[in-house]
Scaffold this motif. Structure first.
Motif, mmCIF file in Angstrom:
data_model
loop_
_atom_site.group_PDB
_atom_site.id
_atom_site.type_symbol
_atom_site.label_atom_id
_atom_site.label_comp_id
_atom_site.label_asym_id
_atom_site.label_seq_id
_atom_site.Cartn_x
_atom_site.Cartn_y
_atom_site.Cartn_z
ATOM 1 N N ALA A 17 43.638 41.995 32.255
ATOM 2 C CA ALA A 17 44.028 42.863 31.136
ATOM 3 C C ALA A 17 42.884 43.737 30.659
ATOM 4 O O ALA A 17 43.031 44.456 29.659
ATOM 5 C CB ALA A 17 44.535 42.003 29.987
ATOM 6 N N ARG A 18 41.753 43.691 31.380
ATOM 7 C CA ARG A 18 40.549 44.414 30.992
ATOM 8 C C ARG A 18 40.165 44.118 29.553
ATOM 9 O O ARG A 18 39.846 45.005 28.762
ATOM 10 C CB ARG A 18 40.736 45.920 31.218
ATOM 11 N N GLY A 19 40.213 42.809 29.249
ATOM 12 C CA GLY A 19 39.850 42.371 27.904
ATOM 13 C C GLY A 19 38.348 42.268 27.734
ATOM 14 O O GLY A 19 37.568 42.342 28.684
ATOM 15 N N SER A 20 37.931 42.086 26.497
ATOM 16 C CA SER A 20 36.512 42.009 26.158
ATOM 17 C C SER A 20 36.019 40.569 26.264
ATOM 18 O O SER A 20 36.759 39.616 25.982
ATOM 19 C CB SER A 20 36.300 42.509 24.730
ATOM 20 N N SER A 22 31.469 40.213 36.333
ATOM 21 C CA SER A 22 32.699 40.918 36.678
ATOM 22 C C SER A 22 32.503 42.431 36.654
ATOM 23 O O SER A 22 32.131 43.005 35.627
ATOM 24 C CB SER A 22 33.814 40.542 35.697
ATOM 25 N N ALA A 23 32.773 43.065 37.788
ATOM 26 C CA ALA A 23 32.712 44.536 37.843
ATOM 27 C C ALA A 23 33.866 45.155 37.064
ATOM 28 O O ALA A 23 33.753 46.287 36.573
ATOM 29 C CB ALA A 23 32.748 44.997 39.298
ATOM 30 N N ILE A 24 34.971 44.453 36.947
ATOM 31 C CA ILE A 24 36.086 44.958 36.146
ATOM 32 C C ILE A 24 35.658 45.085 34.693
ATOM 33 O O ILE A 24 35.919 46.112 34.043
ATOM 34 C CB ILE A 24 37.306 44.019 36.270
ATOM 35 N N ARG A 25 34.974 44.079 34.180
ATOM 36 C CA ARG A 25 34.495 44.140 32.802
ATOM 37 C C ARG A 25 33.503 45.275 32.635
ATOM 38 O O ARG A 25 33.580 46.058 31.671
ATOM 39 C CB ARG A 25 33.850 42.797 32.420
ATOM 40 N N LEU A 26 32.588 45.438 33.554
ATOM 41 C CA LEU A 26 31.578 46.496 33.438
ATOM 42 C C LEU A 26 32.207 47.877 33.459
ATOM 43 O O LEU A 26 31.713 48.806 32.819
ATOM 44 C CB LEU A 26 30.561 46.368 34.576
ATOM 45 N N ASP A 53 36.491 52.543 26.295
ATOM 46 C CA ASP A 53 37.717 51.822 25.982
ATOM 47 C C ASP A 53 37.955 51.925 24.480
ATOM 48 O O ASP A 53 37.123 51.500 23.676
ATOM 49 C CB ASP A 53 37.585 50.355 26.397
ATOM 50 N N ASP A 54 39.096 52.498 24.078
ATOM 51 C CA ASP A 54 39.350 52.746 22.660
ATOM 52 C C ASP A 54 40.003 51.565 21.947
ATOM 53 O O ASP A 54 40.310 51.657 20.759
ATOM 54 C CB ASP A 54 40.210 54.003 22.487
ATOM 55 N N LEU A 80 37.927 47.529 42.256
ATOM 56 C CA LEU A 80 37.039 46.752 41.397
ATOM 57 C C LEU A 80 37.253 45.266 41.633
ATOM 58 O O LEU A 80 38.361 44.814 41.902
ATOM 59 C CB LEU A 80 37.292 47.091 39.931
ATOM 60 N N LYS A 81 36.178 44.517 41.487
ATOM 61 C CA LYS A 81 36.248 43.077 41.677
ATOM 62 C C LYS A 81 35.911 42.348 40.391
ATOM 63 O O LYS A 81 35.170 42.850 39.538
ATOM 64 C CB LYS A 81 35.292 42.637 42.788
ATOM 65 N N SER A 82 36.448 41.164 40.277
ATOM 66 C CA SER A 82 36.146 40.289 39.152
ATOM 67 C C SER A 82 34.861 39.517 39.468
ATOM 68 O O SER A 82 34.132 39.852 40.406
ATOM 69 C CB SER A 82 37.330 39.348 38.910
#
Length: 517
Positions: free
Chosen positions: A229-232, A263-267, A273-274, A459-461
């Motif tokens: 979910a591309r969460g923080s 995680s590259a997804i997090r980066l 991100d709004d 992108l990878k986790s």
């Protein structure tokens, strides 16, 4: 593996080993003297003139009925026969193994007045891998788990049944094939065997051990959903949790940090991100699952105490006021401690499933997740995970009903002599369907979060979460168009139940989940 029973000193690790597979059990020789002395006290009482409950009197409301000395052994045999009235499906072998081991350990404390032969028979049956047939229903968890323990005892006497490869067989023939002489009861021994909390305790331990890998899988899957979910990862900042001080919460936050590290997804969405805050199902995971972990840790402490306890009645104290020993009536058979922690476990199991269901709902809601609707590549033509979520919702709802506390219920029995009971046996028994419901919810979430990751490629986790994703993909391919999903839910759920996902977590440098220092 051989486990030596030191009465009163069984560990959770030993109990888990007995639960997992049949072990060889031995009794520490240091226990023999206390056993012998307590048996001598009972034999003296049996031949004395004073009425002693369960030794030379009837039981329950019939305690005022004096039994002649010549009928004392028959009294115990009749007790077992009359109390073997259970119904329902048989208890699983793992539960029965624990029952037999716990009963032997309790009697070996030397406060039950049984002869060494009784404990020897229990250990012989266990060590031969025999499984008494014990119906699962019929105990109210006070005056002990009478019916299930009576069925166990009836098998030791050669009058009951054994489970052999899932089939019921007369116990006498099974005992004879194993070279075990059927037990013959003396004064108080039948009562000592059935008056106790060993069934409810075994069932609660069974649930605890079965839920361990499920909770660990929930942490891995919950972290994968955060990335999907591309969460923080901000809500897992250790400073937040240190300010509150709840130990389970602190440990769970540390685990999520470890799972998401690198995680590259997090980066990729740290900039631009709004979204100010994630939904509770993502950012409150340490608070929710951490509270569940604290509840389970407390349950483990209580159950370990109960596993080592003496819970029959009356109890024998070999050193009485006159130096000759006394029997004292009490109520250690009342399984309220087990009932209450089983109710707590039910809440924890339900809540792990409830927050997982909310994470699935978040993933399929494009307005929140910013992923394709229902995680379908061509939504409309494909329904994706729309109805898989409905299944998860139905299971979460079912768990809420099952989580209603059992310990607050009581029905008087034995003509109101036993007027408050714990319902501990049901409290513990109902945990198994709850565990399976939660495991299936997590299996659906695993499929959904892995599907969401596909939309974020290349992108990878993190390394750990990519291992989890790859593990699932050995069983289930991405779902880019609708297909028969039920078998894949079962395969994903198997990874939750069998410890496969838990092993990914255990490779990380994270706090000890179940036995913290």
């Amino acid at each position: 593996m051989t486990i030596q029973i030191q009465p009163g000193q069984l560990t959770l690790e030993q109990l888990q080993a007995i639960h997992a597979e049949q072990q060889q059990l031995t009794l520490a020789t240091s226990a023999n003297e206390a056993i012998r002395r307590s048996a001598a006290v009972v034999q003296k009482a049996a031949h004395g003139q004073e009425p002693v409950y369960g030794v030379n009197t009837g039981f329950g409301k019939l305690a005022n009925q004096r039994i002649s000395e010549g009928d004392l052994d028959l009294l115990q045999l009749n007790l077992i026969r009359s109390h073997s009235v259970g119904v329902g499906e048989p208890l699983e072998p793992a539960v029965v193994r624990l029952m037999v081991a716990l009963k032997a350990a309790s009697l070996a404390r030397g406060h039950s007045g049984v002869r060494p032969e009784v404990i020897d028979c229990l250990l012989a049956v266990h060590n031969a891998g025999l499984v008494p047939y014990v119906p699962s229903q019929g105990s109210v968890g006070a005056s002990g788990d009478l019916a299930p323990l009576a069925h166990m005892t009836l098998a030791l006497l050669g009058e009951g049944e054994m489970l052999v490869n899932g089939l019921r067989k007369p116990a006498l023939g099974v005992l004879q094939e194993a070279g075990i002489t059927p037990l013959k009861l003396a004064a108080k021994e039948g009562l000592a065997l059935i008056n106790g909390t060993q069934t409810s305790t075994a069932l609660a331990l069974h649930a605890f051990f079965r839920f361990e890998p499920v909770l660990e899988a929930a942490l891995v899957i919950g972290a994968l959903t955060v990335d999907a979910a591309r969460g923080s990862d901000g809500p897992f900042d250790p400073r937040i949790h240190a300010l509150r001080g709840q130990l389970g919460q602190i440990d769970v936050a540390q685990i999520y940090r470890a799972l998401l590290q690198g995680s590259a997804i997090r980066l990729s969405h740290l900039q631009g991100d709004d979204r100010v805050q994630d939904p509770y199902c993502l950012r409150c995971q340490p608070q929710v699952v951490g509270a569940c972990l604290d509840t389970l840790r407390h349950a483990a402490k209580v159950l370990l105490i109960e596993a080592n306890a003496v819970t029959d009645n009356p109890l024998v104290f070999a050193e009485g006021p006159d130096g000759q020993g006394v029997l004292v009536s009490g109520g250690n058979f009342h399984a309220e401690p087990v009932a209450q922690v089983a109710d707590g476990m039910a809440i924890a199991i339900a809540e792990v499933g409830a927050i997982a269901e909310r994470r699935i709902a978040m993933l399929i809601d494009t307005g929140v997740s910013r992923l394709p609707p229902f995680l379908a590549a061509d939504a409309g033509l494909n329904s994706g995970f729309m109805i898989a979520h409905v299944t998860a919702a139905s299971l979460a709802s079912e768990n809420k009903s099952l989580a209603h506390p059992a310990s607050v219920d009581s029905l008087p029995t034995s003509a109101n002599q036993e007027d408050h009971v714990s319902m501990a046996t049901f409290a513990a028994r109902r945990l198994q369907p709850m565990i399976h419901n939660t495991a299936h919810i997590l299996g659906i979430e695993l499929l959904a979060s892995a599907q969401a990751i596909e939309f974020l490629r290349p992108l990878k986790s993190s390394a750990a979460l990519e291992d989890a994703h790859a593990l699932l993909r050995t069983q289930c391919a991405p779902m880019m168009q609708d297909r028969y999903l039920a078998p894949e839910i079962e395969r994903a759920t198997a990874l939750v139940l069998d410890g496969s996902l838990a092993r990914i977590l255990r490779k990380l440098d994270t706090p000890a989940l179940w036995f913290p220092a």
